[in-house]
Structure formats: C-alpha cells, structure tokens
Design an enzyme around this catalytic site. Structure first.
Site, PDB file in Angstrom:
ATOM      1  N   LYS A   9      22.410   2.935 -47.755  1.00  0.00           N
ATOM      2  CA  LYS A   9      21.180   3.064 -48.534  1.00  0.00           C
ATOM      3  C   LYS A   9      21.484   3.033 -50.019  1.00  0.00           C
ATOM      4  O   LYS A   9      22.522   3.532 -50.451  1.00  0.00           O
ATOM      5  CB  LYS A   9      20.544   4.421 -48.201  1.00  0.00           C
ATOM      6  CG  LYS A   9      19.217   4.276 -47.504  1.00  0.00           C
ATOM      7  CD  LYS A   9      18.570   5.611 -47.332  1.00  0.00           C
ATOM      8  CE  LYS A   9      17.266   5.568 -48.083  1.00  0.00           C
ATOM      9  NZ  LYS A   9      16.168   6.231 -47.527  1.00  0.00           N
ATOM     10  N   HIS A  45      12.064  -2.706 -55.346  1.00  0.00           N
ATOM     11  CA  HIS A  45      10.745  -3.004 -55.917  1.00  0.00           C
ATOM     12  C   HIS A  45      10.715  -4.453 -56.396  1.00  0.00           C
ATOM     13  O   HIS A  45       9.711  -5.156 -56.225  1.00  0.00           O
ATOM     14  CB  HIS A  45      10.442  -2.098 -57.120  1.00  0.00           C
ATOM     15  CG  HIS A  45      10.641  -0.631 -56.844  1.00  0.00           C
ATOM     16  ND1 HIS A  45      11.544   0.132 -57.521  1.00  0.00           N
ATOM     17  CD2 HIS A  45      10.038   0.187 -55.947  1.00  0.00           C
ATOM     18  CE1 HIS A  45      11.499   1.377 -57.067  1.00  0.00           C
ATOM     19  NE2 HIS A  45      10.595   1.435 -56.104  1.00  0.00           N
ATOM     20  N   LYS A  69      20.404   7.035 -55.902  1.00  0.00           N
ATOM     21  CA  LYS A  69      20.823   7.473 -57.224  1.00  0.00           C
ATOM     22  C   LYS A  69      22.081   8.326 -57.118  1.00  0.00           C
ATOM     23  O   LYS A  69      22.988   8.210 -57.928  1.00  0.00           O
ATOM     24  CB  LYS A  69      19.694   8.313 -57.831  1.00  0.00           C
ATOM     25  CG  LYS A  69      19.328   7.855 -59.216  1.00  0.00           C
ATOM     26  CD  LYS A  69      18.010   8.362 -59.603  1.00  0.00           C
ATOM     27  CE  LYS A  69      17.713   9.233 -60.674  1.00  0.00           C
ATOM     28  NZ  LYS A  69      16.395   9.743 -60.777  1.00  0.00           N
ATOM     29  N   HIS A 108      13.819  -0.680 -59.225  1.00  0.00           N
ATOM     30  CA  HIS A 108      15.150  -1.165 -58.820  1.00  0.00           C
ATOM     31  C   HIS A 108      15.015  -2.409 -57.951  1.00  0.00           C
ATOM     32  O   HIS A 108      13.907  -2.945 -57.780  1.00  0.00           O
ATOM     33  CB  HIS A 108      15.951  -0.052 -58.140  1.00  0.00           C
ATOM     34  CG  HIS A 108      15.294   0.513 -56.901  1.00  0.00           C
ATOM     35  ND1 HIS A 108      14.967  -0.260 -55.819  1.00  0.00           N
ATOM     36  CD2 HIS A 108      14.895   1.771 -56.582  1.00  0.00           C
ATOM     37  CE1 HIS A 108      14.422   0.485 -54.880  1.00  0.00           C
ATOM     38  NE2 HIS A 108      14.351   1.737 -55.332  1.00  0.00           N
ATOM     39  N   CYS A 162       7.346  24.259 -47.771  1.00  0.00           N
ATOM     40  CA  CYS A 162       8.449  24.652 -48.652  1.00  0.00           C
ATOM     41  C   CYS A 162       7.853  24.977 -50.017  1.00  0.00           C
ATOM     42  O   CYS A 162       7.271  24.098 -50.663  1.00  0.00           O
ATOM     43  CB  CYS A 162       9.482  23.532 -48.774  1.00  0.00           C
ATOM     44  SG  CYS A 162      10.686  23.849 -50.083  1.00  0.00           S
ATOM     45  N   CYS A 198      14.733  22.830 -45.537  1.00  0.00           N
ATOM     46  CA  CYS A 198      14.278  21.806 -46.482  1.00  0.00           C
ATOM     47  C   CYS A 198      15.506  21.076 -47.028  1.00  0.00           C
ATOM     48  O   CYS A 198      16.445  21.715 -47.499  1.00  0.00           O
ATOM     49  CB  CYS A 198      13.512  22.472 -47.625  1.00  0.00           C
ATOM     50  SG  CYS A 198      13.451  21.433 -49.093  1.00  0.00           S
ATOM     51  N   CYS A 220       9.353  22.884 -52.944  1.00  0.00           N
ATOM     52  CA  CYS A 220       8.842  21.513 -53.068  1.00  0.00           C
ATOM     53  C   CYS A 220       7.325  21.486 -53.207  1.00  0.00           C
ATOM     54  O   CYS A 220       6.765  20.447 -53.529  1.00  0.00           O
ATOM     55  CB  CYS A 220       9.186  20.676 -51.843  1.00  0.00           C
ATOM     56  SG  CYS A 220      10.920  20.481 -51.525  1.00  0.00           S
ATOM     57  N   HIS A 246      16.012  22.030 -50.864  1.00  0.00           N
ATOM     58  CA  HIS A 246      16.282  23.407 -51.302  1.00  0.00           C
ATOM     59  C   HIS A 246      17.181  24.192 -50.344  1.00  0.00           C
ATOM     60  O   HIS A 246      17.556  25.326 -50.649  1.00  0.00           O
ATOM     61  CB  HIS A 246      14.959  24.167 -51.498  1.00  0.00           C
ATOM     62  CG  HIS A 246      14.156  23.613 -52.637  1.00  0.00           C
ATOM     63  ND1 HIS A 246      13.236  22.601 -52.462  1.00  0.00           N
ATOM     64  CD2 HIS A 246      14.173  23.900 -53.951  1.00  0.00           C
ATOM     65  CE1 HIS A 246      12.705  22.309 -53.644  1.00  0.00           C
ATOM     66  NE2 HIS A 246      13.255  23.070 -54.548  1.00  0.00           N
TER      67      HIS A 246
HETATM   68  N1  MSP Z   1       3.453   4.596 -53.443  1.00  0.00           N
HETATM   69  C1  MSP Z   1       3.822   4.206 -52.140  1.00  0.00           C
HETATM   70  C2  MSP Z   1       3.106   2.956 -51.713  1.00  0.00           C
HETATM   71  C3  MSP Z   1       1.615   3.030 -51.766  1.00  0.00           C
HETATM   72  S1  MSP Z   1       0.900   1.497 -51.367  1.00  0.00           S
HETATM   73  C4  MSP Z   1      -0.690   1.790 -51.184  1.00  0.00           C
HETATM   74  C5  MSP Z   1       5.321   3.922 -52.081  1.00  0.00           C
HETATM   75  N2  MSP Z   1       5.938   3.704 -53.247  1.00  0.00           N
HETATM   76  S2  MSP Z   1       7.517   3.373 -53.409  1.00  0.00           S
HETATM   77  O1  MSP Z   1       7.773   3.370 -54.829  1.00  0.00           O
HETATM   78  O2  MSP Z   1       8.296   4.256 -52.625  1.00  0.00           O
HETATM   79  O3  MSP Z   1       7.685   1.912 -52.925  1.00  0.00           O
HETATM   80  C6  MSP Z   1       8.047   1.577 -51.611  1.00  0.00           C
HETATM   81  C7  MSP Z   1       8.217   0.089 -51.557  1.00  0.00           C
HETATM   82  O4  MSP Z   1       9.220  -0.343 -52.494  1.00  0.00           O
HETATM   83  C8  MSP Z   1       8.704  -0.469 -50.231  1.00  0.00           C
HETATM   84  O5  MSP Z   1       7.694  -0.594 -49.280  1.00  0.00           O
HETATM   85  C9  MSP Z   1       9.242  -1.805 -50.695  1.00  0.00           C
HETATM   86  O6  MSP Z   1       8.210  -2.662 -51.016  1.00  0.00           O
HETATM   87  C10 MSP Z   1       9.970  -1.411 -51.968  1.00  0.00           C
HETATM   88  N3  MSP Z   1      11.331  -0.951 -51.694  1.00  0.00           N
HETATM   89  C11 MSP Z   1      11.873   0.221 -52.137  1.00  0.00           C
HETATM   90  N4  MSP Z   1      13.189   0.260 -51.742  1.00  0.00           N
HETATM   91  C12 MSP Z   1      13.501  -0.840 -51.047  1.00  0.00           C
HETATM   92  C13 MSP Z   1      14.698  -1.378 -50.518  1.00  0.00           C
HETATM   93  N5  MSP Z   1      15.854  -0.731 -50.559  1.00  0.00           N
HETATM   94  N6  MSP Z   1      14.632  -2.605 -49.967  1.00  0.00           N
HETATM   95  C14 MSP Z   1      13.491  -3.347 -49.954  1.00  0.00           C
HETATM   96  N7  MSP Z   1      12.363  -2.878 -50.464  1.00  0.00           N
HETATM   97  C15 MSP Z   1      12.273  -1.580 -50.890  1.00  0.00           C
HETATM   98  O7  MSP Z   1       5.860   3.912 -50.999  1.00  0.00           O
END
Ligand code: MSP
Length: 637
Positions: free
Chosen positions: A294, A20, A297, A17, A125, A142, A128, A145
C-alpha cells in the site's frame, strides 16, 4: 449526444497523490475520447470537505476548518491543469449551491417516509470522535489510539435503504453492465445476498458541527455519504438546471474499489428514493500499489504526480498509467517499469517510427509530401488502410467499455505494423533507383497517413505529443484533428505539405544500473574454496529475508558505503559496501536479500541492522536479487 463523467470528490485530509491523479487522468482521457466522437462532454471532479476528520486535521495545523479546507482543496484544483486534466467543473461540498441541494433531497426523502429517527448503539472511540465497526478494530482496539472503544447509545436519523434491496438486485440483473468490470458487479451482488441494513445518515451537533444541518432537525448534521454522493447531481444544477437535463441521463462514475459499496449500493438506493433516475455506469478500477504494498505516508512511499511529470515528462507519465493498469485490477507502480515503457513503447516504437518517416521525407523529397498516383497508392500502399479501420474499431470499442489499456494496445499494434512496413518496404532501397520513385512516393505517403492516424488515436492519453506530431506533419495542431469520423476517412497528409524538421518525441532514459558481465566476458572462475560442511540446523540459524529498498544514500566521508532504508516487513537501516558499484537511484525500489539476524554493527557512525547478499566478484560485489517481486519480509528457504 451527451457524456457526463465524474471522479470521486477527494477528501481534503491528504495531499493529492498518484491514486487521485490516476482516477482523474482516466476521467480526462475518457472525456477527450468522447470529444473525439463529437459528443458534448461534462467532466466533474472536486473535494469532499465535511466531517470530523477535517476538523481534527485543521486543529492539528492550528487552523479553522474553513481556512484548512480552502488550502487543501486548492492543492487539488491547481494540480489538474499541470497534469493537462481539464474538468468542466470543480465542485466543493462547502459550496452553498451544493449544500442547498443536499438539504432539499434530504427533505424530500424524509417527506416520503424513508428517513426515520432511532436509537443507535455502537463502539465509539472518543479519541477519534467516531464509531467503529468490529472489523475496523485491531485486537478489539482503535487502530489510531490503541484504546478499547466504548459502547455508546445515540439517537440518529436513518435512511431506509433496506426497502430498495430487491429493486437494486433487479436493476443490476436488467442492466448487466451497470457496474463494470464484471468482478465488481459480482461483488455488489454478493453484498446484496445478505440483508441490507439501513444507513445512519446523521451526527448530533453536540459532536460534530462541520457539516450540513438537517432541514428537519436543527440539532443534527448529515454524515458523510448523503452529503458527498449528492455532489454528482448538485454540480449539474439539480433539479431544474439545463445541464442536469442534458447530462444526467448520460452519467458515468469512475471510482476505485475502496468506495464500491457507497457507489454501487447506497447511491442507487438514494437516487431511487429521491425519485431521480439512476446513473448509467459505475466504472471501478483497482489500486495502485508501490513496491507491491500500500502507498502510505508512514512508509514514505507516496508517489507525487508532479515529481513524475518533472522526471519523465507528462505524456510519458499519463501513458504509463493508462497502459500499465488493466482497468479493474490492481497494479504496481515503479519508476523502473515506467522507464521500461517509456524506452520501449514510446522512444522505440512510436518515437523512432515518427522520426524515421519524417527524416526520410526530408531526405528523399526535401520535406515536401509527394503527390501520389492513385493506382500506385493502391498497389504500394502497404495494405495499411484496412488495418487502420480495424484498429479504429477496436480502439473505439475498448475506450467505450473502459478497457483503456486495450485501446492503447490496439494503437500500438498498428504502430508495430507500420514499423514492420518500413523495414519490409525499405524506402532507402527504393530511393536508389529512378524506376522505383513512384513506389517510394506511395510508400512514404502511406506511412505519413499512418502517422496522422496515430496522432489522433493517442490524443486522449497524450494530448501534447499528439499536437506535436500534427505540427511536424505540417498540419494544424490547434484544429480538432482527433475527430473519429475524420480519422475513419484515412486521410493523407496532403501532397505539397511542407514538414518542419524531424524531432525526437521521447528521449530514451538511460538507466545507470550496472550491466552485469556475461559469462563469456568474464575471467576464468577462481579456484573454488568450499568451506567445511554444515548441517541443515546450522543453515537455519541464518535468517535470510527478501527486502525492498525504499531509499539509498551515500554515507558521508565513506567512499564505499551506502546507507539503505529497507522494508523487510519492518523498516530497517542497512549499511552496505557497494557505493562504488551501485548508485543510490539504481537501488530504490529494488528487492534484495538480507541477513536479518546478524548482530547490528556500527559503520562510520551508522548502525547497520543486517547485511545484503552479494556475489563477491573480484571486480566488485554483484547483488543477489529475487527472480520475481515478492512480499517484503518473505523468508528464504
Ligand atoms: N471522499 C470520498 C469519496 C466521495 S465520492 C462521492 C473518498 N475520498 S478519497 O480522497 O479517499 O478518494 C478515494 C479515491 O481516490 C479512490 O476511489 C480512487 O479514485 C483514488 N485513489 C486513492 N488511492 C488510490 C490508489 N492507491 N490507487 C488508485 N486509486 C486510488 O473516498
């Protein structure tokens, strides 16, 4: 010089999204910026694929974990080219080569005595299949749940992180920009003021098998961070790879604030324990919120990057993300703000300047760049040269320090300066007389030079537009036209170059929000018929709230009615008689005032749980809107 930049590797339990996309576009922008400096660049992104969440997500879909991670990982990998993001490598934690490195590093740290076996007691939990900390629970339960977790004891392996606490404090003190911006460095230092515990790094196979087996105990797998963080070195072929030697000393990570602690604390301690030099910089950005809340979904407000690309164009989307967010702080995403920037910064400031200058070159010189007498150039060059050098210096400083928004602001200041120069020098006046022809040549030459520079400066953020500008300046869009050393030479578009016809770089987006009548246009006010007085208690009975419109759609067979999904702290449906005056698109994302305690009423088969406030103009209702965005559900007083 080498440059190595990484994004987090993303979990495969959600589709990619906006969040990312932002981090990964930032990594692409800085990679391209370092290419502008003729550096050798390695840009890493990928997916984080182990853990029980993945197993559960796969079960839900009736798939094996392997098939499931393949599918979601592909969604991420395939998205990047569509966003013009070009990673050097896409790593997956299920890659054999990565798993081998994790095993090797674990063994090394274990041999050094920094991994020990111990009993662990925690709140677990069973739904989970994971431990919770007290803080993660909601009313002791939790959050998924709604059951109370049980206290269980389990033996696990621990990383002796506490041993590295003082070393890390000293390292941060000696390298003040190790973690930047400063607010996040301070946050990490605040964590480090408390005693640092040791880190549980394993799960027994009886509970979790989808992970990397510990090399010193078959019965356990590594858990989360020890696996994930090591991707940053395994991707380079640690310990022997040529790439590791070249790029690791120049490593910079980009993450959002959610994973500051693992990157700012666990990772440096792990590196230290493994005898690997620590990274150079951790660059931490804030969160994108949607409608001030925030993205989630369940609220249904998740922003899909490809939809934004399709609606507004890729470069406009990339530009908006980089220009709008102050790197380090949270930002609010709204299409209205995107359209605003597209229309003002892109269509107006840059697009108009470009088409004006190219069209004038066609009009006055048949599209061929004129030769300029150097003396005339000095006299009538609009003084853009020194300004250009200052702009490049500020741009470079800001990009290098991850103040990407400031780098764009510097480029746009220069664009503003050029727009003024067009107005002040008024080429259309100079073109009227033969006597000012030499002056006109100098002015146009200078403006074309300015455009050439701008196309280089926007390259990291808007590579397609930069190449289009080059093409329409008669230059080679396939050449490395963006090299900073070349831009600093402030080169002209060579005399004699034939320019293709002018283009519109960014079409304006027309918003169809109704334009309110101004007081002057309006008919004389109707005679005011004030209702009988009430006291404050009567007024207090009406519960007025601010709400955000999540979605709007017409009510079938009802010309006047729109059905609105609103967020008022809780979700509600409201039916409003405004369809003839407001389009559904113009309402999505806007904030309105709602009478929250009005008895529900059924309108054309839809139950309306409240009423919108609008001024009852004779010409049709005009919605009452808050002056600034506020938290949905805020009461009016
Ligand atoms: N898998 C772990 C990271 C491991 S790194 C060794 C993780 N994954 S995640 O899919 O949750 O990705 C988190 C990252 O996605 C955030 O640090 C950021 O880079 C990005 N973002 C996810 N949601 C975001 C926002 N709403 N706003 C900005 N960036 C965000 O954590």
């Amino acid at each position: 010089m080498a440059f190595y930049v990484t994004t987090p590797i993303y979990y495969v339990n959600a589709r990619p999204h906006l969040g990312h996309a932002y981090t990964t576009i930032v990594a692409d922008v800085v990679s391209r910026f370092h290419a502008m400096r003729s550096e050798e660049v390695f840009f890493l992104t990928g997916t984080d694929e182990h853990g029980d969440k993945v197993v559960r997500a796969a079960q839900k879909e009736g798939m094996t974990p392997r098939a499931y991670v393949d599918r979601i990982s592909r969604l991420f990998r395939d998205l990047w080219p569509d966003l013009n993001v070009r990673p050097s490598r896409f790593i997956r934690t299920t890659d054999e080569s990565h798993m081998a490195v994790v095993s090797r590093v674990l063994q090394r740290i274990h041999d050094a005595g920094d991994i020990y076996f111990s009993e662990y007691e925690g709140l677990y939990c069973f739904g989970c299949e994971r431990f919770y900390t007290e803080r993660e629970l909601v009313d002791g339960k939790c959050p998924d749940h709604q059951t109370e977790p049980e206290t269980i004891r389990e033996s696990n392996y621990f990383f002796r992180m506490s041993r590295y606490q003082q070393w890390l404090i000293d390292h941060i003190a000696a390298h003040p920009d190790f973690i930047r911006p400063e607010r996040y460095r301070n946050e990490v230092l605040a964590f480090l003021r408390e005693p640092l515990g040791d880190l549980c790094i394993s799960r027994p196979k009886s509970r979790l098998t989808w992970g990397i087996t510990l090399p010193f105990d078959e019965q356990y797998v590594t858990y989360v961070w020890f696996d994930a963080l090591l991707n940053y070195v395994s991707a380079l072929g640690y310990p022997d790879g040529e790439r590791f030697r070249t790029f690791w000393p120049a490593a910079q990570h980009i993450v959002a604030k959610d994973i500051l602690k693992p990157h700012g604390i666990y990772w440096p301690c792990m590196l230290k324990a493994a005898g690997i030099p620590v990274y150079r910089h951790l660059n931490v950005h804030g969160y994108w919120n949607v409608d001030q809340g925030k993205m989630s979904k369940s609220i249904g407000n998740v922003v899909e990057p490809l939809q934004m690309k399709d609606a507004y164009g890729l470069d406009a989307f990339r530009f908006f993300l980089i220009r709008e967010m102050t790197f380090g702080l949270d930002s609010n995403f709204s299409e209205a703000a995107l359209v605003q920037r597209l229309n003002s910064d892109l269509a107006n400031d840059l697009g108009n300047l470009f088409s004006r200058v190219v069209s004038m070159t066609h009009k006055y010189f048949g599209g061929v760049v004129p030769e300029v007498d150097p003396e005339m150039g000095r006299q009538y060059g609009l003084g853009l040269g020194p300004e250009a050098l200052r702009t490049i210096a500020e741009y470079e400083r800001a990009m290098n320090g991850f103040e990407l928004h400031k780098a764009l602001a510097a480029a746009w200041e220069f664009i503003g300066r050029m727009n003024k120069a067009v107005d002040v020098s008024a080429p259309w006046e100079l073109a009227k007389k033969k006597a000012t022809l030499k002056q006109l040549e100098a002015v146009m030459n200078s403006l074309l030079k300015g455009l050439r520079l701008i196309s280089g400066l926007i390259y990291p953020v808007m590579p397609e537009t930069a190449a289009r500008m080059q093409k329409h300046l008669g230059l080679d869009p396939a050449a490395p036209f963006y090299l900073l050393d070349d831009l600093k030479l402030w080169k002209p578009v060579p005399a004699g170059t034939r320019l293709p016809k002018s283009v519109m770089l960014f079409p304006r987006i027309e918003t169809d929000a109704p334009v309110p009548e101004t007081a002057a246009d309006a008919a004389p006010p109707p005679a005011v018929d004030i209702k009988p007085e009430i006291d404050i208690d009567d007024f207090r009975k009406v519960d007025l709230r601010v709400a955000t419109v999540l979605r709007a759609e017409p009510v079938p067979k009802a010309k006047k009615l729109l059905k609105l999904e609103i967020d008022m702290g809780e979700r509600r449906t409201i039916v409003a008689g405004i369809a003839e005056h407001y389009t559904p698109e113009s309402l999505a994302g806007r904030q309105v005032i709602v009478v929250a305690n009005l008895k529900p009423a059924k309108l054309m088969g839809v139950v309306s749980q409240g009423m919108l406030l609008a001024a009852g103009e004779a010409a049709g209702p005009v919605l009452v809107l808050p002056d600034k965005t506020v938290t949905p559900g805020t009461p009016l007083k």
